[in-house]
Motif scaffolding. Structure first.
Motif, mmCIF file in Angstrom:
data_model
loop_
_atom_site.group_PDB
_atom_site.id
_atom_site.type_symbol
_atom_site.label_atom_id
_atom_site.label_comp_id
_atom_site.label_asym_id
_atom_site.label_seq_id
_atom_site.Cartn_x
_atom_site.Cartn_y
_atom_site.Cartn_z
ATOM 1 N N ALA A 177 0.838 -1.191 0.000
ATOM 2 C CA ALA A 177 0.000 0.000 0.000
ATOM 3 C C ALA A 177 0.884 1.257 0.000
ATOM 4 O O ALA A 177 1.743 1.420 0.867
ATOM 5 N N ILE A 178 0.674 2.132 -0.970
ATOM 6 C CA ILE A 178 1.389 3.405 -1.064
ATOM 7 C C ILE A 178 0.417 4.513 -0.693
ATOM 8 O O ILE A 178 -0.619 4.704 -1.345
ATOM 9 N N ARG A 179 0.749 5.215 0.360
ATOM 10 C CA ARG A 179 -0.157 6.249 0.861
ATOM 11 C C ARG A 179 -0.011 7.546 0.059
ATOM 12 O O ARG A 179 1.094 7.952 -0.314
ATOM 13 N N GLN A 180 -1.120 8.190 -0.157
ATOM 14 C CA GLN A 180 -1.153 9.434 -0.921
ATOM 15 C C GLN A 180 -0.222 10.484 -0.340
ATOM 16 O O GLN A 180 0.549 11.115 -1.059
ATOM 17 N N ASP A 181 -0.273 10.670 0.968
ATOM 18 C CA ASP A 181 0.554 11.706 1.603
ATOM 19 C C ASP A 181 2.044 11.414 1.433
ATOM 20 O O ASP A 181 2.850 12.341 1.249
ATOM 21 N N ASP A 182 2.426 10.126 1.501
ATOM 22 C CA ASP A 182 3.831 9.761 1.332
ATOM 23 C C ASP A 182 4.307 10.054 -0.085
ATOM 24 O O ASP A 182 5.430 10.553 -0.301
ATOM 25 N N PHE A 183 3.460 9.744 -1.063
ATOM 26 C CA PHE A 183 3.830 9.977 -2.457
ATOM 27 C C PHE A 183 3.972 11.473 -2.732
ATOM 28 O O PHE A 183 4.966 11.920 -3.319
ATOM 29 N N ILE A 184 3.007 12.263 -2.277
ATOM 30 C CA ILE A 184 3.055 13.715 -2.510
ATOM 31 C C ILE A 184 4.269 14.323 -1.821
ATOM 32 O O ILE A 184 4.988 15.151 -2.408
ATOM 33 N N ALA A 185 4.519 13.924 -0.576
ATOM 34 C CA ALA A 185 5.668 14.464 0.164
ATOM 35 C C ALA A 185 6.982 14.119 -0.534
ATOM 36 O O ALA A 185 7.915 14.938 -0.565
ATOM 37 N N SER A 186 7.054 12.921 -1.119
ATOM 38 C CA SER A 186 8.274 12.502 -1.813
ATOM 39 C C SER A 186 8.510 13.330 -3.066
ATOM 40 O O SER A 186 9.644 13.725 -3.371
ATOM 41 N N ILE A 187 7.441 13.605 -3.819
ATOM 42 C CA ILE A 187 7.561 14.437 -5.020
ATOM 43 C C ILE A 187 8.013 15.844 -4.631
ATOM 44 O O ILE A 187 8.908 16.430 -5.264
ATOM 45 N N THR A 188 7.409 16.379 -3.579
ATOM 46 C CA THR A 188 7.785 17.727 -3.119
ATOM 47 C C THR A 188 9.261 17.789 -2.764
ATOM 48 O O THR A 188 9.999 18.676 -3.214
ATOM 49 N N GLU A 189 9.689 16.853 -1.952
ATOM 50 C CA GLU A 189 11.080 16.869 -1.507
ATOM 51 C C GLU A 189 12.039 16.642 -2.666
ATOM 52 O O GLU A 189 13.123 17.236 -2.718
ATOM 53 N N ALA A 190 11.642 15.797 -3.626
ATOM 54 C CA ALA A 190 12.512 15.523 -4.773
ATOM 55 C C ALA A 190 12.773 16.784 -5.579
ATOM 56 O O ALA A 190 13.922 17.077 -5.952
ATOM 57 N N PHE A 191 11.734 17.577 -5.849
ATOM 58 C CA PHE A 191 11.934 18.775 -6.664
ATOM 59 C C PHE A 191 12.654 19.880 -5.895
ATOM 60 O O PHE A 191 13.426 20.646 -6.485
ATOM 61 N N GLN A 192 12.446 19.970 -4.613
ATOM 62 C CA GLN A 192 13.241 20.904 -3.833
ATOM 63 C C GLN A 192 14.712 20.478 -3.826
ATOM 64 O O GLN A 192 15.611 21.307 -3.989
ATOM 65 N N TYR A 193 14.945 19.196 -3.683
ATOM 66 C CA TYR A 193 16.294 18.652 -3.623
ATOM 67 C C TYR A 193 17.062 18.941 -4.920
ATOM 68 O O TYR A 193 18.188 19.463 -4.903
ATOM 69 N N ILE A 194 16.448 18.639 -6.072
ATOM 70 C CA ILE A 194 17.180 18.801 -7.326
ATOM 71 C C ILE A 194 17.317 20.264 -7.731
ATOM 72 O O ILE A 194 18.166 20.596 -8.564
ATOM 73 N N SER A 195 16.513 21.140 -7.137
ATOM 74 C CA SER A 195 16.691 22.562 -7.435
ATOM 75 C C SER A 195 17.992 23.091 -6.842
ATOM 76 O O SER A 195 18.555 24.073 -7.335
ATOM 77 N N VAL A 196 18.479 22.427 -5.811
ATOM 78 C CA VAL A 196 19.616 22.915 -5.027
ATOM 79 C C VAL A 196 20.900 22.137 -5.299
ATOM 80 O O VAL A 196 21.991 22.719 -5.338
ATOM 81 N N TYR A 197 20.775 20.821 -5.493
ATOM 82 C CA TYR A 197 21.959 19.960 -5.581
ATOM 83 C C TYR A 197 22.141 19.371 -6.972
ATOM 84 O O TYR A 197 21.233 18.742 -7.523
ATOM 85 N N HIS A 198 23.331 19.566 -7.526
ATOM 86 C CA HIS A 198 23.726 18.806 -8.709
ATOM 87 C C HIS A 198 23.972 17.352 -8.310
ATOM 88 O O HIS A 198 24.451 17.086 -7.196
#
Length: 516
Positions: A10-31
């Protein structure tokens, strides 16, 4: 007989959304670390002073962003997400997959601690209205075996996306010849050095998807070269990658198109079976702001992203130690005429900004005989759409946009407004160069991929026109030692023509045929 798993993850909606958010913040800052290592090798081997300076700015910018948690580039990209969903996955969610991705992207791009530039426009062939939060994302979905969700997030800038190409070759045509000649005529708007992605086979849309996916793979050309040195055999795609890597770098295009040894850091290829009568080949470059990250979800919670160590960055620090200082507030056409191609200038004083939409409005006002909201006489304009500032910043990351999009406005601006010079990235076309020569103007380049570094030179910023255009509004910046290079002088000599030509001769390879 194959055994099928009966329990579901089971993949929870909140976990998926939070992961997408963190991923795009992460790649905006780090090569990615592999990209930094490849850039460091390019810096060590580069012999062209202009290209070495550009790479130094990119590496310095990258470390500053990692330290300051701010975007690598002002163009924080269109959100692209590849999702592979295991067949034994169930969703504990009320939103659709697209809606969940968009929710994550929306949170990432509107984060008050690190706001990212909203560049996505709705109604693309009509009003082109900014969505305000960089949604919707572009989502590619595949169902696969397994009980996990595999996700790759990428933020793809417009400069490199605009250089995507597709060809339906004949089966007997040379893929290498087409790629090399295509890159030779792409210009520098994709901000080299970067990674080139190729998709071969399938159908036209499949080839493009393969090319986009290929550039998410690690930069490992150094390992491939080591494999060759060891005498190990290469497969067909490895051989093609190495051939293209060598031939493209032999073009002498170099960092930012200024001439040099490194144009591509790697060439990535994915292929698929195709029709007997077809040979689709797609090419998509990834720029110096390479931004992508991969993660898996297994039902145990949101993804975690570990920041790279600052020790992973090379000891390269660019500083404004050399260059001619220019006072923008007292600049004259006579002084502009003394600037030489390749010369480094450090700009000081008040600088106007404006991009596509602002130029179109100015053209419309001039056509109607109406007054302009800004006096351009003896001023310099910077083609930029900055990120919003945070904390004590005057402006967020503010690197240049591709100048060729303003070529059709150049003669109008120089003839009717009294503008002295322009700043952007990449080459200018013949039309713009002729206008620059006729009006004894000049075109300067800032380094694409050094947006946060450039922003350090901007001490004050205020909107002076077209505020409704958002990131495309016109600003007035007050700058101190903002670094630029003279790319087209008042005589119409273009560094983007002379630089690569010089370095192609130095490298000593066979000239490439012009495209038709």
């Amino acid at each position: 007989m194959r055994q099928y798993k009966t329990t579901m993850t089971a993949i929870r909606q909140d976990d998926f959304i939070a992961s997408i958010t963190e991923a795009f913040q992460y790649i905006s800052v780090y090569h990615p670390a592999d990209f930094i290592q490849a850039m460091a090798r390019a810096y060590e081997t580069e012999q062209s002073p202009a290209a070495k300076d550009a790479i130094a700015q990119i590496l310095t910018n990258s470390r500053l962003c990692a330290e300051g948690k701010r975007p690598i580039c002002q163009d924080t990209g269109i959100a692209v997400v590849f999702i592979k969903i295991g067949m034994n996955v169930k969703w504990d969610a009320q939103l659709s997959l697209q809606e969940m991705v968009d929710a994550g992207v929306r949170r990432a791009y509107t984060d008050p601690d690190n706001p990212l530039r909203a560049s996505v426009l709705r109604d693309p062939a009509g009003e082109r209205r900014n969505s305000g939060d960089n949604t919707p994302a572009v989502v590619h979905v595949e169902l696969v075996a397994g009980d996990k969700v595999d996700v790759t997030c990428a933020a793809k800038g417009g400069g490199s996306e605009n250089k995507a190409r597709l060809a339906m070759l004949n089966p007997s045509d040379s893929i290498a010849d087409w790629v090399v000649n295509t890159v030779a005529n792409l210009g520098a708007g994709w901000c080299p050095p970067g990674v080139l992605g190729l998709g071969i086979g399938g159908t036209p849309e499949k080839a493009m998807l393969l090319a986009k996916e290929s550039i998410m793979a690690p930069v490992d050309m150094h390992d491939l070269q080591a494999k060759v040195a060891s005498g190990a055999p290469l497969n067909r795609l490895e051989s093609l990658r190495l051939e293209l890597f060598n031939k493209i770098n032999a073009l002498g295009i170099g960092a930012q198109g200024l001439g040099g040894l490194t144009t591509v850091l790697d060439v990535k290829i994915l292929d698929a079976p195709t029709h007997a009568a077809s040979l689709p080949v797609a090419l998509i470059p990834n720029c110096a702001a390479a931004r992508h990250v991969h993660f898996e979800l297994d039902g145990s919670g949101p993804a975690k992203f570990e920041p790279p160590r600052l020790e992973d960055w090379p000891h390269v620090t660019w500083t404004a130690e050399s260059g001619r200082r220019v006072d923008l507030d007292t600049l004259t056409r006579e002084e502009v005429a003394t600037w030489q191609p390749g010369e480094v200038l450090l700009l000081n004083g008040k600088l106007l900004t404006g991009r596509d939409a602002a130029h179109q409005r100015i053209a419309d006002l001039l056509a109607k005989g109406e007054s302009l909201p800004v006096d351009f006489k003896n001023r310099v304009i910077y083609y930029v759409g900055p990120v919003d500032p945070v904390r004590d910043e005057a402006v967020g990351p503010a690197g240049p946009t591709t100048a060729t999009r303003m070529d059709k406005f150049t003669r109008l601006m120089l003839e009717q407004t009294g503008l002295l010079a322009m700043i952007g990235k990449a080459e200018r076309g013949p039309e713009a160069i002729a206008a620059i020569r006729d009006h004894r103007s000049a075109y300067l380049v800032a380094v694409g991929g050094a947006a946060y570094l450039v922003a350090q030179a901007i001490k004050k910023a205020r909107v002076v026109a077209f505020a409704d255009l958002g990131m495309e509004a016109m600003y007035e910046f007050e700058v101190v030692d903002m670094p630029v290079t003279v790319a087209v002088d008042s005589q119409g000599t273009s560094l983007h023509e002379t630089g690569p030509k010089e370095w192609r001769i130095r490298i000593g390879k066979v000239p490439v045929k012009s495209s038709t």
